[in-house]
Design an enzyme around this catalytic site. Structure first.
Site, mmCIF file in Angstrom:
data_model
loop_
_atom_site.group_PDB
_atom_site.id
_atom_site.type_symbol
_atom_site.label_atom_id
_atom_site.label_comp_id
_atom_site.label_asym_id
_atom_site.label_seq_id
_atom_site.Cartn_x
_atom_site.Cartn_y
_atom_site.Cartn_z
ATOM 1 N N ARG A 37 0.815 -1.220 0.000
ATOM 2 C CA ARG A 37 0.000 0.000 0.000
ATOM 3 C C ARG A 37 0.851 1.274 0.000
ATOM 4 O O ARG A 37 0.497 2.264 -0.638
ATOM 5 C CB ARG A 37 -0.945 0.006 1.212
ATOM 6 C CG ARG A 37 -2.126 -0.941 1.039
ATOM 7 C CD ARG A 37 -3.057 -0.918 2.221
ATOM 8 N NE ARG A 37 -4.287 -1.642 1.917
ATOM 9 C CZ ARG A 37 -5.251 -1.872 2.785
ATOM 10 N NH1 ARG A 37 -5.130 -1.426 4.028
ATOM 11 N NH2 ARG A 37 -6.337 -2.530 2.426
ATOM 12 N N LYS A 197 -17.544 -15.623 5.441
ATOM 13 C CA LYS A 197 -18.960 -15.316 5.607
ATOM 14 C C LYS A 197 -19.675 -15.069 4.290
ATOM 15 O O LYS A 197 -19.194 -14.325 3.437
ATOM 16 C CB LYS A 197 -19.133 -14.103 6.525
ATOM 17 C CG LYS A 197 -18.752 -14.378 7.977
ATOM 18 C CD LYS A 197 -19.105 -13.204 8.865
ATOM 19 C CE LYS A 197 -18.822 -13.506 10.332
ATOM 20 N NZ LYS A 197 -19.202 -12.377 11.206
ATOM 21 N N GLY A 348 -7.840 -8.065 1.074
ATOM 22 C CA GLY A 348 -6.619 -8.171 1.860
ATOM 23 C C GLY A 348 -6.005 -9.551 1.893
ATOM 24 O O GLY A 348 -4.806 -9.723 1.675
ATOM 25 N N GLY A 371 -12.494 -4.480 1.729
ATOM 26 C CA GLY A 371 -13.927 -4.242 1.643
ATOM 27 C C GLY A 371 -14.268 -3.179 0.622
ATOM 28 O O GLY A 371 -15.311 -3.239 -0.042
#
Length: 393
Positions: A37, A197, A348, A371
């Protein structure tokens, strides 16, 4: 089309507040474990410095509760001093007389990294009083922090409402690359989705049913889908509240003529086995936990990847952090790297896996968002991008 830093004239001597995403992993000694990053942000920082702006950088790191020395951005400042062709300094504060004095003493082209903005309570709540204090430090705001653009924080969303603004080079690249994924995908378009999830990925899975030709589901979330189909999953992770969602996603895929693939064999360990002895099986018995996809699944998924025109990958195929259960993720990553398809990696864990396997250079594009990447693909924009001024044509 959003205004970029290339559209900003007369930057010499002006204080530019630059929001970057330096939320990088650190070990206990403060060593940066993955600099991706930071490295991707350097072109924007160097551009502003070369234009002789006084560059004041805002960023966060982790989710601290007040001041935490292990969440300090000091190691990032040290890394920047080695990579940038300009003077780089660090401030232990974000606001106050010391910061104002440091800014007043900056020469044109200098870079000042301020401490973690999440040390301040008003950051995550987008407290406009805090945002106004931040905005008072500069004359222009530049948002280059794609990884946090889905959040309305004071330092990205709040400040942008108060100052003339633009996006940085990294943010521009993210927007262009990810827009292409959905707007004009190369066919066949294969989406490879992992993770745990189901409920956090409902929107993106339904979006891929609309846009992709093949949806591959691996990782822990696959067990919720398998149970929804009536398959035995032993003691594997399952989210009962998401079973109906999984059934709906599979029904939608079938109705739209899209291929949705699930694992057909697994690498497991017995739940009571503390040493986690790996067992490859087509059927998961009651006391087994699935931790990775098996060889037949690797072959099944790899064939689809080999024939793809475009691939989007988000989420590992198993518990790749453990070498015993890394093969599935490694083989799928290698298949994507070897494919002639245009490959985009987002998220990530996916990026961490690619870096762990040293395959980054073989992927066409690696998104810096987690996200944020999925939210952008779902909606075509994000709150901290929406608030940026449009380019004047």
């Amino acid at each position: 089309m959003k205004r970029t830093i290339r559209d900003l004239a007369d930057l010499e001597g002006k204080v530019v507040l630059l929001r970057e995403d330096f939320n990088v992993p650190l070990d206990d000694a403060g060593k940066i474990l993955d600099t991706t990053r930071i490295v991707n942000a350097i072109p924007t920082i160097q551009y502003l410095s070369d234009k002789k702006a006084k560059v004041v950088i805002l960023s966060h790191l982790g989710r601290p509760k007040g001041y935490e020395i292990r969440k300090s951005l000091w190691p990032v400042a040290m890394f920047l001093t080695k990579k940038l062709k300009c003077n780089v300094t660090f401030s232990n504060s974000v606001l106050g007389p010391e910061v104002e004095e440091r800014i007043s003493m900056m020469d044109n082209g200098d870079v000042l990294l301020l401490e973690n903005v999440r040390f301040y309570e008003g950051e995550t709540t987008c407290d406009m009083k805090f945002a106004k204090e931040l905005a008072s430090l500069g004359k222009i705001f530049v948002n280059d922090a794609f990884g946090v653009a889905h959040r309305q924080n004071a330092s990205n969303y709040g400040v942008a409402r108060l100052l003339p603004n633009a996006i940085g080079l990294l943010m521009e690249k993210e927007i262009n690359e990810l827009s292409q994924v959905m707007e004009s995908p190369k066919k066949p378009f294969v989406a490879v989705i992992g993770g745990a999830k189901v409920d956090t990925k409902v929107k993106i899975l339904n979006k891929f049913i609309d846009k992709a030709d093949v949806i591959i589901i691996g990782g822990a979330m696959a067990y919720t889908f398998l149970q929804a189909k009536g398959k035995g999953i032993g003691a594997s992770i399952v989210y009962p509240e998401s079973l109906d969602i999984a059934r709906e996603i599979m029904f939608n895929a079938k109705e739209n003529g899209k291929k949705l693939l699930l694992p057909i064999d697994h690498v497991c360990a017995r739940a009571r086995d503390k040493k986690q002895k790996a067992i490859t099986t087509d059927k998961i018995v009651e006391d087994m936990v699935g931790y990775d996809i098996g060889p037949k699944t690797i072959e099944l998924f790899s064939k689809e990847i080999e024939n793809a025109g475009q691939i989007f990958w988000n989420g590992p195929m198993g518990m790749y952090e453990n070498a015993k259960f890394r093969k599935g993720t490694a083989k799928i990553a290698q298949a994507i790297a070897n494919s002639k398809a245009y490959s985009v990696v987002g998220g990530g864990d996916s990026v961490a896996a690619v870096n762990l396997l040293n395959l980054g250079s073989k992927m066409n594009y690696i998104s810096t968002g987690g996200g944020a990447t999925l939210k952008f693909l779902e909606n075509g924009s994000l709150p901290a991008i929406e608030v940026i001024q449009e380019k004047i044509l």
